[in-house]
Design a protein around this motif. Structure first.
Motif, PDB file in Angstrom:
ATOM      1  N   ASP B 377       0.774  -1.218   0.007  1.00  0.00           N
ATOM      2  CA  ASP B 377       0.105  -0.098   0.034  1.00  0.00           C
ATOM      3  C   ASP B 377       0.881   1.273  -0.058  1.00  0.00           C
ATOM      4  OD1 ASP B 377      -2.512   1.279  -0.063  1.00  0.00           O
ATOM      5  OD2 ASP B 377      -2.723   1.523   1.926  1.00  0.00           O
ATOM      6  N   LEU B 378       1.659   1.333  -0.816  1.00  0.00           N
ATOM      7  CA  LEU B 378       2.874   2.443  -0.841  1.00  0.00           C
ATOM      8  C   LEU B 378       2.501   3.268  -2.175  1.00  0.00           C
ATOM      9  CD1 LEU B 378       5.969   0.524   0.253  1.00  0.00           C
ATOM     10  CD2 LEU B 378       4.935   2.450   1.393  1.00  0.00           C
ATOM     11  N   ASP B 379       2.677   4.538  -2.047  1.00  0.00           N
ATOM     12  CA  ASP B 379       2.469   5.534  -3.329  1.00  0.00           C
ATOM     13  C   ASP B 379       4.110   5.632  -3.526  1.00  0.00           C
ATOM     14  OD1 ASP B 379       0.155   5.662  -4.162  1.00  0.00           O
ATOM     15  OD2 ASP B 379      -0.328   7.409  -2.752  1.00  0.00           O
ATOM     16  N   LEU B 380       4.436   5.386  -4.919  1.00  0.00           N
ATOM     17  CA  LEU B 380       5.778   5.374  -5.242  1.00  0.00           C
ATOM     18  C   LEU B 380       6.127   6.437  -6.324  1.00  0.00           C
ATOM     19  CD1 LEU B 380       6.651   1.545  -5.621  1.00  0.00           C
ATOM     20  CD2 LEU B 380       6.932   3.308  -3.668  1.00  0.00           C
ATOM     21  N   VAL B 381       7.269   7.035  -6.437  1.00  0.00           N
ATOM     22  CA  VAL B 381       7.675   7.883  -7.496  1.00  0.00           C
ATOM     23  C   VAL B 381       9.085   7.236  -7.983  1.00  0.00           C
ATOM     24  CG1 VAL B 381       8.657   9.994  -8.428  1.00  0.00           C
ATOM     25  CG2 VAL B 381       6.831  10.019  -6.548  1.00  0.00           C
ATOM     26  N   THR B 382       9.036   6.903  -9.120  1.00  0.00           N
ATOM     27  CA  THR B 382      10.195   6.012  -9.833  1.00  0.00           C
ATOM     28  C   THR B 382      10.995   6.728 -10.745  1.00  0.00           C
ATOM     29  OG1 THR B 382       8.954   4.795 -11.297  1.00  0.00           O
ATOM     30  CG2 THR B 382       9.392   3.675  -9.339  1.00  0.00           C
ATOM     31  N   THR B 383      12.257   6.805 -10.899  1.00  0.00           N
ATOM     32  CA  THR B 383      13.055   7.475 -11.848  1.00  0.00           C
ATOM     33  C   THR B 383      13.333   6.558 -13.206  1.00  0.00           C
ATOM     34  OG1 THR B 383      15.000   6.624 -11.066  1.00  0.00           O
ATOM     35  CG2 THR B 383      14.141   8.474 -10.122  1.00  0.00           C
ATOM     36  N   ALA B 384      13.665   7.172 -14.153  1.00  0.00           N
ATOM     37  CA  ALA B 384      13.949   6.578 -15.592  1.00  0.00           C
ATOM     38  C   ALA B 384      14.627   5.461 -15.084  1.00  0.00           C
ATOM     39  CB  ALA B 384      14.187   7.630 -16.549  1.00  0.00           C
ATOM     40  N   PRO B 385      14.296   4.040 -15.823  1.00  0.00           N
ATOM     41  CA  PRO B 385      15.397   3.111 -15.768  1.00  0.00           C
ATOM     42  C   PRO B 385      16.594   3.355 -16.383  1.00  0.00           C
ATOM     43  CG  PRO B 385      13.753   2.444 -17.381  1.00  0.00           C
ATOM     44  CD  PRO B 385      13.103   3.779 -16.714  1.00  0.00           C
ATOM     45  N   SER B 386      17.712   2.786 -15.966  1.00  0.00           N
ATOM     46  CA  SER B 386      19.076   2.854 -16.430  1.00  0.00           C
ATOM     47  C   SER B 386      19.767   1.509 -16.405  1.00  0.00           C
ATOM     48  CB  SER B 386      20.006   3.825 -15.601  1.00  0.00           C
ATOM     49  OG  SER B 386      21.323   3.806 -15.776  1.00  0.00           O
ATOM     50  N   VAL B 387      20.799   1.215 -17.384  1.00  0.00           N
ATOM     51  CA  VAL B 387      21.525   0.160 -17.004  1.00  0.00           C
ATOM     52  C   VAL B 387      22.757   0.674 -16.355  1.00  0.00           C
ATOM     53  CG1 VAL B 387      20.752  -0.776 -19.318  1.00  0.00           C
ATOM     54  CG2 VAL B 387      22.691   0.716 -19.103  1.00  0.00           C
ATOM     55  N   VAL B 388      23.853  -0.366 -16.251  1.00  0.00           N
ATOM     56  CA  VAL B 388      24.888  -0.053 -15.553  1.00  0.00           C
ATOM     57  C   VAL B 388      26.313   0.076 -16.415  1.00  0.00           C
ATOM     58  CG1 VAL B 388      25.762  -2.724 -15.126  1.00  0.00           C
ATOM     59  CG2 VAL B 388      26.757  -0.853 -13.682  1.00  0.00           C
ATOM     60  N   TYR B 389      26.979   1.326 -16.499  1.00  0.00           N
ATOM     61  CA  TYR B 389      27.862   1.698 -17.232  1.00  0.00           C
ATOM     62  C   TYR B 389      29.194   1.327 -16.583  1.00  0.00           C
ATOM     63  CZ  TYR B 389      23.916   3.745 -19.590  1.00  0.00           C
ATOM     64  OH  TYR B 389      22.745   4.177 -20.289  1.00  0.00           O
ATOM     65  N   LYS B 390      30.210   1.117 -17.557  1.00  0.00           N
ATOM     66  CA  LYS B 390      31.652   1.077 -16.984  1.00  0.00           C
ATOM     67  C   LYS B 390      32.185   2.339 -17.608  1.00  0.00           C
ATOM     68  CE  LYS B 390      34.717  -2.912 -17.459  1.00  0.00           C
ATOM     69  NZ  LYS B 390      35.058  -4.178 -18.291  1.00  0.00           N
ATOM     70  N   VAL B 391      32.714   3.118 -16.481  1.00  0.00           N
ATOM     71  CA  VAL B 391      33.089   4.249 -16.706  1.00  0.00           C
ATOM     72  C   VAL B 391      34.742   4.326 -16.337  1.00  0.00           C
ATOM     73  CG1 VAL B 391      33.150   6.866 -16.105  1.00  0.00           C
ATOM     74  CG2 VAL B 391      30.955   5.567 -16.320  1.00  0.00           C
ATOM     75  N   TYR B 392      35.487   4.564 -17.460  1.00  0.00           N
ATOM     76  CA  TYR B 392      36.951   4.518 -17.471  1.00  0.00           C
ATOM     77  C   TYR B 392      37.249   5.943 -17.240  1.00  0.00           C
ATOM     78  CZ  TYR B 392      36.882  -0.237 -19.450  1.00  0.00           C
ATOM     79  OH  TYR B 392      36.803  -1.430 -19.504  1.00  0.00           O
TER      80      TYR B 392
END
Lengths: 373, 614
Positions: B377-392
């Motif tokens: 019974d929760l009201d949620l706000v979700t953000t845009a989905p993202s994948v995991v990036y490999k940052v050098y």
């Protein structure tokens, strides 16, 4: 300080119900005698001659739609149960088609010095469409009659956003601004559920908010050009003809109230009578009202909520005197709103700047927000 | 002892030989009739009276029934008499969707065999294959079952051939059934008894049981679902888990799934059932762990499950900031029977305190969000989905970034790599052009196209995962009128021209709206997001510029015009209570808004950008 005390009396009778009206009204004229009898009883119970009454307002409904003798009786009762010796203003609402010489003579004899006409539009086709019983010519005749009877303080109500063209509205504005009236109330149309107009328009207002704001700006400019100054969001008057009774509402003044659905504010208690005319006439007098005590804190909020509707805004000294605290200390968001240009202060007053007058609700919601952000 | 249920049926017989026990699961593609077949098996074995049958009995969650999919594995015990011997059949229902293959692998580990259900009108689908391979890896005996033989479009011989060609299973003796019509269900049960090997545990050895699922019950604490491999467990046994060393628990109840939990005296080698041991702390148990007897522990734990790695991430925040702890509790309880869900505390300037959550895929993300809202019974706000990036970084570090706001400034980034998946789309030939167009639009690289038969083509592309999670599936379905199906697996990482795009509201960055996006894509995404936000943000006292920006460069702009009228005109006869009520309502509305600088942003605005069509 001792507040001004006004009196409001509600006469719910109308010959026909207007298409937009969601207000307490009744077309069954057979109830008139009993209703006025009840009014008399109610006033007798709440009679108070200890305070001089400041203003008196008889509204409706259509007070002019009932036989004159009832209005005469009402004004006599008021004089009996209250101290009217210092009355500054007495207004009676009238519709053009039911304003007669007999009525006006009765009113002037009792010292009524202001009459308010529900004109709404100068376009006959519009008037018919919204279920008004008069045409523009009736209004002109009624105004003329009133002036001939010595009643020169005349208000005309105008509705912004009726189902008519922008040009039609423009015409109403031009006509009304050049008439010998002293006061114009320009209200935005509100579509209320279960009204004939709302049903006919399928709940869709004829104009969007932007057009409404444009028309409001047009009204403001035209009226100003013709010598009517805005003193409250919807009210415009020639100098010296501001409605004292309404000003008393805006300034958190006190008022007695009688009749079905009438609401009053006496001794830190706001009350409202039953809306149901049948109940109004049958319940014991003591059970007509629903009362709500208003704390000093709430009164301060009301004082600002109502006062900011005025062109002059809220007097800072007066606020401090009434509520024992500086306004900026009382409303922590006031300063931030000033910085954003939603409020401004000058000459000891805080007010809403001209360009934000029509979005006052948002400003009030921010100002009265009890949470910090 | 024997346990007889109220209908006089044998429910449990202590000391039942493992010889008469069969543990199996059902694997199938979505819509091929897995849950319906499970219903029929239960009905046939009298586990459920026909009048009590509710369609898809094992899909007990509302979401499962509504969407017609199985998300959670569900065990059930059945009894079936063949040649005068009463057999105990433990069925573990499994999910079919690609996102839930980890659930499948969990059920497989508790079984000796699997029914492979194939729709006679559809043939073998991508997901069926994937799960089939999983089953083969687990050394399970696989019995093909051909379903929906009642359909006019059923092609029984073709389906058999396909099973033989694509999977290499002998389908000549496959039961031919219609689960919907209840046709030839007995053949399936006979095959289970005849073909699936019985468990081969040692009842006298120390207790060794695999935890394949958990559930939280407010009264009983954590309920662990187990497959007993060796030994026995009964009320009073003191147990311990391998991974949470030190803590011991006294068993208060053991039982079987009938399909509701029904207490029994004892569970022994080969059995599937549940254990309650007053385990109050959710983190004391872990799916995949091994349960053993504290007094007489087994030496080695079972090898458990491969840790699954989340592929898709998003921020989840309570719409009402004061519900943070409720959200935390809810996530903890969901995590209990969904080991693949990951979460860690996250804060956002715009959204306050919440969690960064990791999921196996988009459907998994949707399901979790929906369960949080419905079951807790929760009201949620979700953000845009993202994948995991490999940052050098220019410093020579490698950072794993799944949250756009954590991306270092461009000057510190040497290059970024993004996950690429190998996507297989199965489609009727007439949509090949549409499918390829879509894959091309989504920055895909063509790999292969194979005509499986006259009616089906397999199109293989390598596509960046962040394109897949961004509306790919919906676009695929709409371009192929729902005919195409998708399967994908992570292939690796590849360098991409990736940038962080911020959304500015009235000149201020709203962190919850930032995304990492391919540079070429940024312009159109920015424009779409600005348009969506323009519609979702209500007009306020000031004009609000909405801008999409990469660094300091503005790439798109929309404007929310200033509010011009909100006044309530008339004050009928001095009745100010209506005004006060209206103002209260307005204040309430304000509380549901998020403040981003001077701009009030409704929760819906954050969600609106998730629904952008191409």
């Amino acid at each position: 300080m001792s507040e001004n005390h006004s009196i409001y009396v509600h006469i719910p009778f109308c010959k026909a119900r207007c298409g937009y009206c969601a207000f307490c009204s009744c077309t069954d004229m057979s109830l008139v005698p009993d209703y006025f009898g009840r009014l008399s009883q109610e006033m007798a119970v709440y009679s108070d001659r200890s305070k001089p009454i400041y203003t008196l307002y008889i509204g409706g409904g259509t007070p002019s739609s009932v036989p004159v003798r009832y209005i005469d009786g009402l004004l006599r009762d008021l004089d009996k149960y209250f101290d009217l010796s210092e009355l500054k203003e007495t207004t009676v609402e009238c519709n053009p088609e039911s304003t007669t010489r007999e009525l006006l003579d009765c009113l002037t004899a009792h010292g009524v010095n202001r009459v308010s006409f529900g004109l709404q539009s100068v376009n006959d086709a519009t008037l018919e469409r919204i279920g008004r019983l008069h045409n523009y010519a009736d209004f002109l005749a009624a105004t003329e009659l009133a002036r001939n009877c010595g009643m020169d303080n005349i208000n005309a109500d105008l509705i912004i956003g009726l189902p008519e063209s922008r040009a039609d509205f423009r015409r109403s504005l031009d006509r009304i601004a050049s008439l010998p009236v002293t006061h114009v109330s320009a209200y935005a149309l509100e579509l209320h559920e279960h009204t004939a107009l709302c049903d006919r328009l399928a709940g869709q207002p004829p104009f969007d908010d932007d057009s409404m704001a444009d028309m409001y700006d047009e009204a403001l400019a035209t009226l100003r050009e013709h010598g009517f100054a805005r003193y409250e969001i919807s009210n415009f008057a020639r100098r010296g003809y501001e409605c004292l009774h309404n000003l008393n509402y805006w300034q958190e003044g006190r008022y007695f109230a009688f009749g079905a659905s009438a609401s009053g504010f006496v001794d830190d208690v706001r009350f409202v009578n039953t809306q149901d005319i049948g109940q109004y006439m049958s319940l014991p007098i003591g059970e007509l009202r629903t009362s709500t005590p208003v704390s000093l804190h709430e009164q301060a909020e009301e004082f600002v909520m109502l006062g900011l509707r005025l062109e002059s805004g809220v007097n800072l000294d007066e606020f401090a005197r009434r509520y024992g605290k500086d306004l900026y200390a009382f409303f922590p968001h006031a300063e931030k709103l000033e910085k954003r240009g939603c409020l401004c202060s000058e000459a000891g007053h805080i007010r809403v700047p001209a360009d934000k007058f029509y979005v006052i609700n948002s400003i009030l919601a921010d100002l009265l927000d009890d949470e910090a952000d | 002892m024997q346990l007889i249920d109220k209908n006089g049926e044998l429910l449990y017989n202590e000391g039942m030989s493992q010889e008469t026990t069969r543990n199996f699961c059902i694997i199938a593609h979505i819509d091929h009739g897995k849950s319906t077949l499970a219903d029929r098996l239960m009905e046939y074995t009298g586990q459920v009276a026909k009048r009590d049958m509710e369609a898809q009995l094992l899909d007990s969650m509302d979401i499962e029934r509504e969407r017609g999919i199985t998300i959670k594995l569900t065990p059930v015990i059945m009894h079936y008499e063949k040649d005068g011997v009463v057999y105990t059949l433990n069925l573990i229902d499994t999910p079919g969707h690609v996102d839930f293959s980890y659930e499948v692998s969990r059920s497989l580990a508790a079984c000796e065999g699997a029914l492979l259900v194939v729709d006679a009108s559809q043939g073998v689908e991508a997901q069926t294959l994937a799960n089939c391979y999983l089953a083969l890896e687990n050394d399970l005996e696989i019995i093909p079952v051909i379903n929906k033989i009642d359909l006019p479009s059923a092609d029984i011989e073709g389906t058999k051939k396909e099973i033989e060609d694509a999977i290499g299973l002998d389908a000549s003796a496959a039961p031919l059934v219609s689960a919907k019509e209840g046709l030839n269900i007995r053949d399936v049960l006979d095959a289970v008894v005849d073909l699936i090997p019985p468990p081969r545990g040692d009842e006298t050895a120390p207790l060794k049981a695999l935890v394949f699922d958990c559930q939280y019950d407010n009264y009983k604490g954590v309920i662990i679902f187990v497959r007993i491999v060796d030994g026995q467990v009964r009320v009073g046994t003191q147990i311990k888990m391998f991974r949470t060393a030190g803590k011991t628990f006294d068993v208060t109840e053991v039982g079987v799934f009938a399909p509701a939990m029904r207490p029994t005296e004892c569970l022994s080698a080969g059995d599937v059932g549940y254990i309650c041991a007053s385990i109050k702390t959710v983190s004391d148990t872990k799916v995949g762990d091994t349960v053993t007897d504290a007094a007489r522990p087994c030496e080695q734990p079972l090898h458990g499950y491969k840790e699954v790695k989340p592929m898709v991430f998003c921020g989840i925040f309570p719409a009402d900031g004061s519900k943070y702890n409720d959200l935390k509790d809810a996530l903890e309880k969901l995590k209990l029977n969904d080991a693949s869900l990951t979460y860690e505390p996250d804060t956002s300037v715009a959204l306050g305190f919440g969690f960064r959550c990791g999921f196996l895929g988009l459907l998994h993300m949707e399901i979790i969000q929906e369960r949080l809202e419905r079951e807790f019974d929760l009201d949620l706000v979700t953000t845009a989905p993202s994948v995991v990036y490999k940052v050098y970084t220019t410093q020579g570090e490698v950072l794993w970034i799944d949250n756009p706001t954590k991306l270092p400034p461009p000057t510190l980034i040497e290059h970024i790599e993004e996950p690429i998946v190998r996507a297989e789309v199965y489609s009727p030939p007439e949509y090949v052009g549409d499918v390829m167009g879509l894959c091309q639009d989504k920055r895909g690289t063509f790999i292969d196209m194979t005509y499986l038969d006259k009616h089906r083509v397999k199109i293989t592309y390598e596509i960046p995962l962040n394109e897949i999670i961004y509306n790919f599936f919906d676009s695929l379905k709409s371009r192929t009128r729902g005919y195409a199906s998708l399967d994908y697996e992570l292939k690796g990482f590849t360098p991409g021209k990736l940038v962080r795009m911020d959304m500015l509201l009235n000149g201020e960055v709203c962190d919850a709206l930032s995304i990492i996006v391919n540079e070429e894509r940024a312009y159109s995404r920015g424009r779409q997001m600005a348009e969506k936000l323009k519609d979702a943000i209500p007009r306020q006292m000031f004009e609000i510029p909405i801008q999409a920006a990469i660094g300091n460069k503005i790439i798109a702009r929309e404007t929310v015009k200033a509010l011009r009228k909100d006044v309530l005109a008339k004050c009928y006869g001095g009745d100010i209570t209506r005004k006060k009520k209206l103002l209260e309502k307005q204040k309430e509305g304000k509380k549901r808004m998020r403040q981003v600088g001077s701009v009030s942003v409704p929760s819906e605005a954050f969600m609106s950008i998730l629904k952008i069509d191409d």
